[in-house]
Enzyme design. Structure first.
Site, PDB file in Angstrom:
ATOM      1  N   SER A  12       0.512  -1.330   0.040  1.00 24.15           N
ATOM      2  CA  SER A  12       0.024  -0.531   0.103  1.00 24.15           C
ATOM      3  C   SER A  12       1.097   1.507  -0.127  1.00 24.15           C
ATOM      4  O   SER A  12       0.174   2.329   0.364  1.00 24.15           O
ATOM      5  CB  SER A  12      -0.612   0.431   1.010  1.00 24.15           C
ATOM      6  N   ASN A  14       3.857   3.618  -2.007  1.00 25.93           N
ATOM      7  CA  ASN A  14       3.638   4.830  -3.674  1.00 25.93           C
ATOM      8  C   ASN A  14       3.296   3.881  -4.306  1.00 25.93           C
ATOM      9  O   ASN A  14       2.356   4.173  -5.662  1.00 25.93           O
ATOM     10  CB  ASN A  14       5.003   5.261  -3.705  1.00 25.93           C
ATOM     11  N   CYS A 130      11.737   0.918 -13.018  1.00 21.52           N
ATOM     12  CA  CYS A 130      11.241   1.784 -13.782  1.00 21.52           C
ATOM     13  C   CYS A 130      12.403   2.258 -14.570  1.00 21.52           C
ATOM     14  O   CYS A 130      12.271   2.656 -15.364  1.00 21.52           O
ATOM     15  CB  CYS A 130      10.978   2.865 -12.842  1.00 21.52           C
ATOM     16  N   SER A 161      10.252  10.625  -5.041  1.00 16.48           N
ATOM     17  CA  SER A 161       9.603  10.184  -5.791  1.00 16.48           C
ATOM     18  C   SER A 161       9.926   8.590  -5.291  1.00 16.48           C
ATOM     19  O   SER A 161       9.315   7.477  -5.921  1.00 16.48           O
ATOM     20  CB  SER A 161       9.473  10.442  -6.921  1.00 16.48           C
ATOM     21  N   ALA A 162      11.187   8.101  -4.743  1.00 10.44           N
ATOM     22  CA  ALA A 162      11.880   6.936  -4.031  1.00 10.44           C
ATOM     23  C   ALA A 162      11.233   6.439  -3.092  1.00 10.44           C
ATOM     24  O   ALA A 162      11.902   7.619  -1.816  1.00 10.44           O
ATOM     25  CB  ALA A 162      13.090   7.303  -4.330  1.00 10.44           C
ATOM     26  N   GLY A 165      10.515   1.284  -0.480  1.00 11.95           N
ATOM     27  CA  GLY A 165      10.935   0.248  -1.017  1.00 11.95           C
ATOM     28  C   GLY A 165      11.908   0.396  -2.659  1.00 11.95           C
ATOM     29  O   GLY A 165      12.978  -0.336  -2.362  1.00 11.95           O
ATOM     30  N   ALA A 168      15.404   0.496  -1.136  1.00 12.96           N
ATOM     31  CA  ALA A 168      16.076  -0.626   0.269  1.00 12.96           C
ATOM     32  C   ALA A 168      15.954  -1.167  -1.375  1.00 12.96           C
ATOM     33  O   ALA A 168      17.416  -2.718  -1.160  1.00 12.96           O
ATOM     34  CB  ALA A 168      15.078  -1.331  -0.016  1.00 12.96           C
ATOM     35  N   ASN A 289       9.063   7.820 -12.516  1.00  9.18           N
ATOM     36  CA  ASN A 289       9.173   6.591 -12.330  1.00  9.18           C
ATOM     37  C   ASN A 289       8.617   6.177 -11.852  1.00  9.18           C
ATOM     38  O   ASN A 289       8.038   4.284 -12.438  1.00  9.18           O
ATOM     39  CB  ASN A 289      10.425   6.503 -11.086  1.00  9.18           C
TER      40      ASN A 289
END
Length: 307
Positions: A12, A14, A130, A161-162, A165, A168, A289
């Site tokens: 759940s 981005n 991406c 925008s990163a 997840g 990581a 991305n």
């Protein structure tokens, strides 16, 4: 009227939240049956509840305990590479189809504009990364005209925008994208680099594709193949575009260090510069991305459902 294919999203964050909004707004063939998370208060789960989507904060096992689970045919995994390896085993045992949006690469690499039709028998589809979704179509287009001895891609995305997840999975990003440049793009050797750009205001996703081909390759044919491929990707990622005309440069000769050891002694460097503007369904438009991953995953699921 044919019934819609029931799907669920695991994750759940981005990517999962943006995908949820795309399915609800755009898909005529998919029915989002559930959103799975591990944080009851996450923005993604809260938005899902407001949209009337069934949710669980107890992970995949929580969904498996619900009756709806048996009716769900396709799962999107928008978690992490390590988590997907666990999910993939469970979902395979349960006979489910999985679209993996992590760099785990449990199943074959899929880039919709290039090779989706070749992977139809699979039940686990890996969406690469991406950067891979943005650049591999270009490598494949060039390789279709002239063998690509070496391909290097650089994906620059806004740091904002990163999410956790993405951060990581940086190592998996470079490894998975590099392999997919070769196996899907067709390059003899591939290399991938990702840059998290902290600039303010945030910049849109930019991708650079550098390919080495034979010096006598048909430049006009390469440029035309790239333009056709860009149009193919735009069919499911409208914000995908060339930033300028395809560039060509002879390299080698006095500078052999720029030629891969297993390539020709000289060659033609093909440079392609791309920009990906997001649809701003969840994050701002600079997050191309995120948009290209969710758009590619949605296109893959809709084609699977149609079949």
């Amino acid at each position: 009227m044919a019934s819609k294919t029931k799907v669920a999203i695991i994750g759940s964050g981005n990517i999962g939240t943006d995908l949820m909004i795309k399915i609800k707004r755009m898909s005529t063939t998919l029915d989002l049956a559930a959103m799975v998370g591990v944080d009851r208060g996450s923005d993604g789960l809260e938005r899902a509840r407001r949209l009337g989507v069934l949710t669980t904060h107890e992970g995949l096992e929580g969904l498996r305990r619900l009756k709806i689970y048996r009716d769900i045919e396709i799962f999107f995994d928008a978690t992490s590479a390590s988590a997907h390896k666990v999910h993939a085993k469970i979902l395979a045992e349960d006979g489910k189809v999985v679209i993996d949006m992590t760099p785990a690469a449990v199943g074959p690499y899929v880039v919709p504009a290039v090779n989706l039709q070749l992977q139809a028998p699979s039940r686990n589809f890996n969406m690469v990364t991406c950067g891979g979704q943005a650049t591999i179509p270009i490598v494949a287009a060039i390789n279709g005209v002239a063998p690509v001895y070496y391909a290097e891609i650089v994906a620059s995305i806004a740091s904002k925008s990163a999410g956790p997840g993405t951060r990581a999975n940086i190592d998996e990003f470079t490894e998975t994208t590099s392999r997919a440049i070769e196996t899907v793009g067709g390059a003899r050797r591939g290399k991938a680099i990702i840059i998290l750009n902290p600039a303010e205001p945030p910049l849109m996703m930019r991708d650079t594709v550098l390919c080495l081909v034979a010096d006598d390759a048909d430049r006009d044919a390469i440029a035309e193949a790239v333009k056709i491929m860009v149009a193919d990707v735009q069919a499911y990622v409208p914000g995908y575009r060339l930033k300028q005309e395809v560039q060509f440069e002879h390299i080698g000769g006095n500078d052999p260090s720029r030629i891969p050891a297993d390539g020709p002694k000289s060659g033609l460097k093909v440079s392609v510069f791309l920009e990906v503007e997001g649809a701003a369904h969840y994050l701002p438009s600079y997050a191309g991305n995120l948009d290209i991953m969710t758009s590619a995953a949605l296109a893959t699921a809709e084609r699977l459902a149609a079949n």
